[in-house]
Design a protein around this motif. Structure first.
Motif, PDB file in Angstrom:
ATOM      1  N   ASP A 100       0.765  -1.353   0.035  1.00 57.32           N
ATOM      2  CA  ASP A 100       0.124  -0.010  -0.032  1.00 57.32           C
ATOM      3  C   ASP A 100       0.963   1.399  -0.001  1.00 57.32           C
ATOM      4  O   ASP A 100       0.335   2.250  -0.639  1.00 57.32           O
ATOM      5  CB  ASP A 100      -0.852   0.053   1.216  1.00 57.32           C
ATOM      6  CG  ASP A 100      -1.975  -1.042   1.206  1.00 57.32           C
ATOM      7  OD1 ASP A 100      -2.311  -1.281  -0.033  1.00 57.32           O
ATOM      8  OD2 ASP A 100      -2.338  -1.446   2.108  1.00 57.32           O
ATOM      9  N   VAL A 101       2.085   1.245   0.532  1.00 52.34           N
ATOM     10  CA  VAL A 101       2.810   2.378   0.624  1.00 52.34           C
ATOM     11  C   VAL A 101       3.604   2.630  -0.667  1.00 52.34           C
ATOM     12  O   VAL A 101       3.594   3.769  -1.412  1.00 52.34           O
ATOM     13  CB  VAL A 101       4.325   2.106   1.728  1.00 52.34           C
ATOM     14  CG1 VAL A 101       5.043   3.087   1.307  1.00 52.34           C
ATOM     15  CG2 VAL A 101       3.811   2.037   3.019  1.00 52.34           C
ATOM     16  N   LEU A 102       3.815   1.419  -1.534  1.00 52.88           N
ATOM     17  CA  LEU A 102       4.400   1.540  -2.931  1.00 52.88           C
ATOM     18  C   LEU A 102       3.170   2.276  -3.783  1.00 52.88           C
ATOM     19  O   LEU A 102       3.474   2.897  -4.281  1.00 52.88           O
ATOM     20  CB  LEU A 102       4.744   0.366  -3.119  1.00 52.88           C
ATOM     21  CG  LEU A 102       5.256   0.243  -4.692  1.00 52.88           C
ATOM     22  CD1 LEU A 102       6.456   0.857  -4.727  1.00 52.88           C
ATOM     23  CD2 LEU A 102       5.478  -1.243  -5.424  1.00 52.88           C
ATOM     24  N   THR A 103       2.162   1.868  -3.422  1.00 48.26           N
ATOM     25  CA  THR A 103       0.922   2.256  -4.423  1.00 48.26           C
ATOM     26  C   THR A 103       0.808   3.840  -4.136  1.00 48.26           C
ATOM     27  O   THR A 103       0.581   4.706  -5.008  1.00 48.26           O
ATOM     28  CB  THR A 103      -0.326   1.645  -3.818  1.00 48.26           C
ATOM     29  OG1 THR A 103      -0.418   0.326  -4.318  1.00 48.26           O
ATOM     30  CG2 THR A 103      -1.463   2.217  -4.794  1.00 48.26           C
ATOM     31  N   ALA A 104       0.705   4.255  -2.856  1.00 49.70           N
ATOM     32  CA  ALA A 104       0.819   5.737  -2.535  1.00 49.70           C
ATOM     33  C   ALA A 104       1.834   6.296  -2.991  1.00 49.70           C
ATOM     34  O   ALA A 104       1.816   7.510  -3.485  1.00 49.70           O
ATOM     35  CB  ALA A 104       0.784   5.769  -0.933  1.00 49.70           C
ATOM     36  N   VAL A 105       3.206   5.871  -3.044  1.00 55.27           N
ATOM     37  CA  VAL A 105       4.382   6.316  -3.540  1.00 55.27           C
ATOM     38  C   VAL A 105       4.203   6.800  -5.045  1.00 55.27           C
ATOM     39  O   VAL A 105       4.503   7.935  -5.499  1.00 55.27           O
ATOM     40  CB  VAL A 105       5.562   5.609  -3.426  1.00 55.27           C
ATOM     41  CG1 VAL A 105       6.964   6.115  -4.247  1.00 55.27           C
ATOM     42  CG2 VAL A 105       6.023   5.688  -1.845  1.00 55.27           C
ATOM     43  N   ARG A 106       3.674   5.560  -5.838  1.00 57.02           N
ATOM     44  CA  ARG A 106       3.484   5.777  -7.332  1.00 57.02           C
ATOM     45  C   ARG A 106       2.396   6.967  -7.666  1.00 57.02           C
ATOM     46  O   ARG A 106       2.416   7.490  -8.590  1.00 57.02           O
ATOM     47  CB  ARG A 106       2.971   4.447  -7.770  1.00 57.02           C
ATOM     48  CG  ARG A 106       4.283   3.241  -7.749  1.00 57.02           C
ATOM     49  CD  ARG A 106       3.764   2.250  -8.362  1.00 57.02           C
ATOM     50  NE  ARG A 106       3.435   2.468  -9.900  1.00 57.02           N
ATOM     51  CZ  ARG A 106       2.943   1.215 -10.463  1.00 57.02           C
ATOM     52  NH1 ARG A 106       2.843   0.170 -10.044  1.00 57.02           N
ATOM     53  NH2 ARG A 106       2.763   1.587 -11.993  1.00 57.02           N
ATOM     54  N   ALA A 107       1.641   6.877  -6.464  1.00 54.45           N
ATOM     55  CA  ALA A 107       0.344   8.041  -6.999  1.00 54.45           C
ATOM     56  C   ALA A 107       0.749   9.349  -6.175  1.00 54.45           C
ATOM     57  O   ALA A 107      -0.029  10.356  -6.539  1.00 54.45           O
ATOM     58  CB  ALA A 107      -1.116   7.529  -6.242  1.00 54.45           C
ATOM     59  N   GLU A 108       2.029   9.440  -5.861  1.00 51.65           N
ATOM     60  CA  GLU A 108       2.553  10.853  -5.070  1.00 51.65           C
ATOM     61  C   GLU A 108       1.296  11.230  -4.213  1.00 51.65           C
ATOM     62  O   GLU A 108       1.110  12.500  -4.109  1.00 51.65           O
ATOM     63  CB  GLU A 108       2.863  11.633  -6.105  1.00 51.65           C
ATOM     64  CG  GLU A 108       3.825  11.186  -6.721  1.00 51.65           C
ATOM     65  CD  GLU A 108       4.516  12.128  -7.961  1.00 51.65           C
ATOM     66  OE1 GLU A 108       4.126  13.412  -8.144  1.00 51.65           O
ATOM     67  OE2 GLU A 108       5.603  11.844  -8.736  1.00 51.65           O
ATOM     68  N   SER A 109       0.789  10.553  -3.256  1.00 51.47           N
ATOM     69  CA  SER A 109      -0.381  10.663  -2.408  1.00 51.47           C
ATOM     70  C   SER A 109       0.428  10.370  -0.708  1.00 51.47           C
ATOM     71  O   SER A 109       1.344  10.197  -0.569  1.00 51.47           O
ATOM     72  CB  SER A 109      -1.489  10.034  -2.473  1.00 51.47           C
ATOM     73  OG  SER A 109      -1.243   8.383  -2.406  1.00 51.47           O
ATOM     74  N   LEU A 111       1.166   8.809   2.562  1.00 55.67           N
ATOM     75  CA  LEU A 111       1.423   7.444   2.886  1.00 55.67           C
ATOM     76  C   LEU A 111       0.408   7.024   3.753  1.00 55.67           C
ATOM     77  O   LEU A 111       0.393   7.285   5.048  1.00 55.67           O
ATOM     78  CB  LEU A 111       2.817   7.335   3.212  1.00 55.67           C
ATOM     79  CG  LEU A 111       4.114   7.879   2.342  1.00 55.67           C
ATOM     80  CD1 LEU A 111       5.408   7.958   3.069  1.00 55.67           C
ATOM     81  CD2 LEU A 111       4.107   7.082   1.142  1.00 55.67           C
ATOM     82  N   PRO A 112       0.132   5.722   3.764  1.00 60.84           N
ATOM     83  CA  PRO A 112      -0.535   4.843   4.808  1.00 60.84           C
ATOM     84  C   PRO A 112       0.518   4.342   5.862  1.00 60.84           C
ATOM     85  O   PRO A 112       1.715   4.291   5.497  1.00 60.84           O
ATOM     86  CB  PRO A 112      -1.312   3.742   4.261  1.00 60.84           C
ATOM     87  CG  PRO A 112      -0.141   3.619   2.907  1.00 60.84           C
ATOM     88  CD  PRO A 112       0.281   4.569   2.510  1.00 60.84           C
TER      89      PRO A 112
END
Length: 303
Positions: A100-109, A111-112
């Motif tokens: 989920d952290v990787l997804t947030a990094v990619r979305a530049e949003s 971090l969970p």
């Protein structure tokens, strides 16, 4: 999604950003690519080394440890602000982390909270180890902080990423605390400013303390040493091992989630520091000693 830069492009990007680069040996071809793919790259990860002395730190990050071969990063940022290039390609720095952290990094949003360790970070992150004891007291000189800012911005600039792509090891892998002692909100603002960003960097999550279940930890401490291989039977072991590393009682290479003989010995040292002796300092965690470790190195204990 981004294809990793070539070694030459990486060097030039750092130089263009004003980084003092030191090339170490065969760094352009020194990697762990035979263990798996490197790329696509999605971000930059910053660590601390739990070492002192620039020469020793660079050598450890280049060669690695027994059981954790080098390179342990792509660049080592020493206290004088120099960036020593020690490897290019897959490196043993990020380990398994939260998808989920990787997804947030990619979305530049935003971090969970990281609560899983199932995704290969060595594949997806550029990594920099920073010379620091990681005890919260060892200083971070201005030159070193400036170098962290510059290398992060250099990579983000090449890939057209925002400062939200730059994260800490503690954001990625449960139980990690590095790089301890840096005001990360300020660092992300510095990187964003260098990149000319107007929007604010996504808010970082409020820190939550890891939770260690005493009964599960004791079960691991009793079952792991005689077990074949190095099984990981309880994820909370990593939290305790990270604390023992920070306490200077366990070598970082043994912080592997396996409560084996070396971890038993390290915990026994902690028990003795707490005033226990004899059978009360046998390396099997007790509630009082574990709560003292948690209070000092920031985790919560439940029964």
């Amino acid at each position: 999604m981004a294809t990793p830069m070539t070694a030459a492009a990486f060097t030039q990007a750092l130089l263009d950003e004003g980084v003092h680069v030191v090339e170490v040996g065969d760094w352009e071809t020194h990697n762990r690519n035979h263990m798996g793919p490197w790329g696509p790259t999605h971000g930059v990860m910053i660590h601390h080394t739990v070492t002192s002395g620039s020469e020793r730190t660079v050598e450890i990050c280049r060669k690695g440890y027994s059981g954790l071969p080098g390179p342990l990063c792509h660049g080592v940022i020493t206290k004088d602000g120099k960036v020593h290039l020690v490897g290019w390609g897959r490196a043993n720095h990020a380990g398994l982390g939260d998808p989920d952290v990787l997804t947030a990094v990619r979305a530049e949003s935003a971090l969970p909270t990281d609560n899983e360790a199932t995704t290969d970070g060595n594949r997806h992150f550029y990594g920099f180890e920073c010379e620091n004891l990681g005890d919260g007291r060892d200083p971070w000189p201005d030159e070193q902080l400036a170098a962290i800012e510059k290398v992060s911005a250099a990579i983000c600039r090449v890939h057209s990423w925002s400062a939200a792509r730059v994260i800490r090891h503690l954001d990625w892998q449960p139980g990690k605390v590095d790089p301890r002692g840096i005001d990360w909100t300020l660092m992300r603002e510095r990187i964003a400013k260098r990149l000319g960003e107007k929007p604010s960097v996504p808010t970082l999550p409020k820190p939550t303390l890891p939770v260690v279940d005493l009964s599960k930890l004791v079960a691991a401490a009793r079952s792991n040493p005689p077990a074949e291989g190095t099984p990981i039977t309880y994820s909370g072991v990593k939290v305790v091992e990270a604390a023992l590393v920070d306490a200077g009682l366990l070598a970082k290479r043994y912080s592997d989630g396996h409560f084996g003989r070396i971890t038993i010995e390290a915990y026994a040292k902690w028990q003795r520091k707490c005033g226990y002796s004899g059978a009360a300092a046998d390396g099997i965690p007790g509630r009082a000693s574990l709560e003292r470790l948690g209070a000092r190195y920031r985790f919560t204990v439940v029964a």
